[in-house]
Write an enzyme that holds these catalytic residues in place. Structure first.
Site, PDB file in Angstrom:
ATOM      1  N   LYS A  60      -2.023 -13.267  11.984  1.00  0.00           N
ATOM      2  CA  LYS A  60      -3.493 -13.288  11.959  1.00  0.00           C
ATOM      3  C   LYS A  60      -4.025 -14.399  11.064  1.00  0.00           C
ATOM      4  O   LYS A  60      -4.895 -15.171  11.463  1.00  0.00           O
ATOM      5  CB  LYS A  60      -4.049 -11.955  11.431  1.00  0.00           C
ATOM      6  CG  LYS A  60      -3.958 -10.774  12.338  1.00  0.00           C
ATOM      7  CD  LYS A  60      -4.907  -9.664  11.947  1.00  0.00           C
ATOM      8  CE  LYS A  60      -5.013  -9.362  10.481  1.00  0.00           C
ATOM      9  NZ  LYS A  60      -3.759  -8.939   9.855  1.00  0.00           N
ATOM     10  N   THR A  61      -3.521 -14.453   9.844  1.00  0.00           N
ATOM     11  CA  THR A  61      -4.013 -15.440   8.892  1.00  0.00           C
ATOM     12  C   THR A  61      -3.586 -16.846   9.276  1.00  0.00           C
ATOM     13  O   THR A  61      -4.381 -17.787   9.278  1.00  0.00           O
ATOM     14  CB  THR A  61      -3.514 -15.109   7.470  1.00  0.00           C
ATOM     15  OG1 THR A  61      -3.995 -13.813   7.107  1.00  0.00           O
ATOM     16  CG2 THR A  61      -4.004 -16.120   6.466  1.00  0.00           C
ATOM     17  N   HIS A  80      -9.707  -4.716  12.525  1.00  0.00           N
ATOM     18  CA  HIS A  80      -8.657  -5.282  11.686  1.00  0.00           C
ATOM     19  C   HIS A  80      -8.192  -6.560  12.379  1.00  0.00           C
ATOM     20  O   HIS A  80      -7.274  -6.535  13.202  1.00  0.00           O
ATOM     21  CB  HIS A  80      -7.502  -4.290  11.532  1.00  0.00           C
ATOM     22  CG  HIS A  80      -6.447  -4.739  10.576  1.00  0.00           C
ATOM     23  ND1 HIS A  80      -5.114  -4.400  10.719  1.00  0.00           N
ATOM     24  CD2 HIS A  80      -6.514  -5.490   9.451  1.00  0.00           C
ATOM     25  CE1 HIS A  80      -4.415  -4.934   9.734  1.00  0.00           C
ATOM     26  NE2 HIS A  80      -5.241  -5.596   8.954  1.00  0.00           N
ATOM     27  N   ARG A 113       0.830  -1.205   0.000  1.00  0.00           N
ATOM     28  CA  ARG A 113       0.000   0.000   0.000  1.00  0.00           C
ATOM     29  C   ARG A 113       0.869   1.261   0.000  1.00  0.00           C
ATOM     30  O   ARG A 113       2.031   1.238   0.391  1.00  0.00           O
ATOM     31  CB  ARG A 113      -0.909   0.016   1.226  1.00  0.00           C
ATOM     32  CG  ARG A 113      -2.010  -1.033   1.207  1.00  0.00           C
ATOM     33  CD  ARG A 113      -2.869  -0.951   2.465  1.00  0.00           C
ATOM     34  NE  ARG A 113      -2.093  -1.222   3.667  1.00  0.00           N
ATOM     35  CZ  ARG A 113      -1.635  -0.289   4.490  1.00  0.00           C
ATOM     36  NH1 ARG A 113      -1.874   0.994   4.255  1.00  0.00           N
ATOM     37  NH2 ARG A 113      -0.939  -0.616   5.559  1.00  0.00           N
ATOM     38  N   LYS A 135      -8.711  -2.389   1.008  1.00  0.00           N
ATOM     39  CA  LYS A 135      -8.538  -1.531   2.178  1.00  0.00           C
ATOM     40  C   LYS A 135      -9.361  -0.253   2.073  1.00  0.00           C
ATOM     41  O   LYS A 135      -9.695   0.364   3.087  1.00  0.00           O
ATOM     42  CB  LYS A 135      -7.055  -1.206   2.366  1.00  0.00           C
ATOM     43  CG  LYS A 135      -6.240  -2.387   2.875  1.00  0.00           C
ATOM     44  CD  LYS A 135      -6.816  -2.981   4.155  1.00  0.00           C
ATOM     45  CE  LYS A 135      -5.941  -4.083   4.708  1.00  0.00           C
ATOM     46  NZ  LYS A 135      -6.574  -4.766   5.874  1.00  0.00           N
ATOM     47  N   SER A 152       0.273  -6.628  10.041  1.00  0.00           N
ATOM     48  CA  SER A 152       0.810  -7.532   9.033  1.00  0.00           C
ATOM     49  C   SER A 152       2.042  -8.257   9.565  1.00  0.00           C
ATOM     50  O   SER A 152       2.937  -7.649  10.161  1.00  0.00           O
ATOM     51  CB  SER A 152       1.177  -6.744   7.772  1.00  0.00           C
ATOM     52  OG  SER A 152       1.742  -7.581   6.800  1.00  0.00           O
ATOM     53  N   ASP A 201      -9.056 -11.131   8.036  1.00  0.00           N
ATOM     54  CA  ASP A 201      -8.499  -9.773   8.067  1.00  0.00           C
ATOM     55  C   ASP A 201      -9.431  -8.676   8.571  1.00  0.00           C
ATOM     56  O   ASP A 201      -8.973  -7.761   9.254  1.00  0.00           O
ATOM     57  CB  ASP A 201      -8.022  -9.400   6.660  1.00  0.00           C
ATOM     58  CG  ASP A 201      -7.090  -8.198   6.656  1.00  0.00           C
ATOM     59  OD1 ASP A 201      -6.231  -8.099   7.553  1.00  0.00           O
ATOM     60  OD2 ASP A 201      -7.223  -7.357   5.761  1.00  0.00           O
ATOM     61  N   ARG A 222       1.895 -12.309  -1.988  1.00  0.00           N
ATOM     62  CA  ARG A 222       0.543 -12.547  -1.469  1.00  0.00           C
ATOM     63  C   ARG A 222      -0.228 -13.551  -2.327  1.00  0.00           C
ATOM     64  O   ARG A 222       0.034 -13.718  -3.525  1.00  0.00           O
ATOM     65  CB  ARG A 222      -0.243 -11.237  -1.465  1.00  0.00           C
ATOM     66  CG  ARG A 222       0.294 -10.171  -0.525  1.00  0.00           C
ATOM     67  CD  ARG A 222      -0.299 -10.283   0.843  1.00  0.00           C
ATOM     68  NE  ARG A 222       0.155  -9.230   1.743  1.00  0.00           N
ATOM     69  CZ  ARG A 222      -0.383  -9.005   2.928  1.00  0.00           C
ATOM     70  NH1 ARG A 222      -1.416  -9.725   3.333  1.00  0.00           N
ATOM     71  NH2 ARG A 222       0.093  -8.050   3.716  1.00  0.00           N
TER      72      ARG A 222
END
Length: 536
Positions: A242-243, A220, A61, A201, A238, A257, A322
């Protein structure tokens, strides 16, 4: 203009001022988008079927190029310390130039939803210049039933034009890249970047603006639920896990997410996952790995070998490689995207200083302090110029996506935790035995064992010590986990070096939180870490 596909007959491109197009492709499916992507030279097909695309110079981003329009509605409501202003006149000029830029071009349109809970979902139309971007956003958001498309009317519209080059003087932006958000009219203009994550996003930003006014907490986070309806939320920036940690074969995945927490429980904002793939392996993360081996997944910036087999260890393009895939590619994913009220909140950090314990029980006040702090750490090599660990504080674990002041999200979360008696834990997926470069990454097996104990409630029965710096409760012994790991100081050869490192990190927390102190209650201020030695 050629039109292909299903769209609302009375609400097409004309109603949005887009005219002079060569063609518009409505709600194309995966096979059609593959064909367009390949024929247009946008992407290639890897072994086993995923579509592989490069994002050029933008491999992540561009938060410094994101702007919010100032108008009567936003002037006194947006958190301007965190959001860059764009005048309404500059946005109008940019919008007009976008409409001029698309003349003679082909565009791809997807009609989608943000939000699995029907009472709160946001109908979104996304126009993209690239076919693979259309597949990406089709994977990431929620797809209407085909029968709904003929009557679909968007409330939010995104126009994504990588070939558009902004003019800072003319458009009131910073560079040739721009992400301009009109929160009032619900329009987002993305130009000059091929990074597809800007689209998803942008939807998250709008939901962060709209939902608190309805009493819904936007988060988030990832989320999953056990067989007993025991929902867990995983906050984290990030790279904190989390994933990975929410993709548990013994629990149903809600999403990886973005979620909302409302009157009926937790609901996913998205219909897909956007997983980091650097160092991805079948052995460590089988569920996520399997998604990279099938038709429909989009791989970003992943290097292919001569047989077009993805090399997930190759970071020559970026460490931020990704995979974007629909959530149903995960075998145990929820089909509804909804779950009951949470019983557990996990706040993830990847502490590269080697100071944080692998797990700690948080009081409600400590949970609020941790949430508002939003701490993790960058390690050497992740960004140009980063040669040693650097603390990163992203309030509410998502500062770039917060249009409102953090206190609004913090107060919502505080009230929900209290109302539903939620257990809160801090989990460090970072380093042990020393800082990055000296110590080693926290063993994933230990993390999963500790996490399992937190989720099933057994960890609450452990004997706890009080961390001398951060004041939270740390278990002294846990079956299946080396007790030495539970006390970070004991993993360091040089105990005095640990004390100095801990004091350094504590001061970073204190300095970062100073700006939030006027907006929190006294018990949250008192939850701050203190500068003292471990011997005290």
């Amino acid at each position: 203009m050629q039109e292909v596909g299903v769209r609302n007959g009375s609400h097409g491109v004309e109603t949005f001022g887009l005219d002079g197009l060569k063609a518009i492709y409505w709600n194309q499916s995966e096979p059609a988008l593959y064909e367009h992507s390949i024929s247009r030279g946008e992407a290639q097909i890897a072994a086993n079927g995923p579509l592989v695309a490069d994002t050029g110079i933008h491999t992540g981003r561009s938060p410094k190029d994101k702007f919010v329009v100032v108008d009567d509605n936003t002037a006194d409501t947006v958190w301007w310390d965190n959001n860059q202003r764009m005048s309404l006149d500059h946005f109008e000029t940019l919008f007009a130039d976008f409409r001029e830029h698309v003349k003679g071009k082909e565009l791809f349109a997807q009609d989608l939803y943000g939000g699995a809970e029907k009472a709160y979902r946001l109908p979104v139309r996304v126009y993209t210049e690239y076919a693979w971007h259309s597949l990406f956003i089709r994977n990431l958001l929620l797809r209407p039933e085909i029968s709904e498309l003929a009557s679909f009317i968007p409330e939010m519209t995104i126009i994504d034009l990588p070939s558009f080059k902004a003019d800072p003087d003319r458009h009131g932006c910073r560079t040739e890249t721009v992400i301009a958000c009109d929160l009032t009219r619900k329009i987002v203009l993305i130009g000059g970047s091929s990074y597809a994550g800007e689209m998803k996003k942008s939807v998250f930003t709008f939901l962060n603006y709209l939902l608190p006014l309805q009493g819904v907490m936007p988060m988030h986070c990832s989320a999953n639920v056990g067989s007993e309806g025991d929902t867990a939320i995983f906050f984290g920036l990030s790279g904190t896990g989390k994933t990975t940690l929410s993709a548990d074969p013994n629990r149903t995945l809600i999403g990886d997410d973005e979620h909302g927490w409302g009157k009926t429980g937790v609901f996913n904002f998205e219909g897909g996952c956007y997983a980091k793939t650097i160092k991805l392996s079948k052995e460590a993360e089988p569920e996520i790995y399997s998604t990279t081996q099938r038709f429909g997944t989009v791989l970003e910036n992943v290097v292919l070998d001569e047989n077009r087999i993805p090399d997930f260890d190759d970071d020559t393009k970026t460490e931020n490689t990704r995979a974007a895939y629909p959530i149903h590619f995960i075998s145990n994913a929820s089909l509804t995207g909804t779950a009951p009220m949470p019983k557990t909140i996990i706040m993830l950090t990847a502490d590269a200083f080697g100071v944080m314990p692998p797990i700690a029980k948080l009081t409600p006040a400590q949970a609020m302090y941790t949430f508002i702090s939003g701490y993790t750490a960058k390690v050497a090599g992740t960004e140009r110029g980063v040669t040693e660990p650097q603390a990163t504080f992203s309030t509410c674990f998502g500062a770039p996506f917060l249009p409102l002041h953090p206190s609004q999200y913090g107060n919502l979360l505080r009230d929900l935790i209290a109302e539903h008696n939620v257990d809160c834990w801090l989990v460090n997926t970072g380093w042990t035995g020393g800082a990055y470069g000296v110590g080693s990454r926290m063993p994933i097996k230990a993390t999963r064992t500790l996490l399992a104990g937190a989720l099933d409630g057994s960890l609450k029965d452990a004997t706890f010590r009080t961390d001398p710096y951060f004041g939270f409760a740390v278990p002294e012994e846990v079956p299946g986990v080396d007790s030495k790991i539970l006390n970070p100081r004991e993993t360091w050869d040089d105990k005095h070096a640990f004390d100095r490192q801990a004091a350094k990190l504590v001061q970073m927390f204190i300095d970062n939180f100073a700006t939030f102190e006027p907006h929190v209650d006294g018990d949250v201020r008192d939850a701050a870490p203190v500068l003292r030695s471990a011997a005290e």
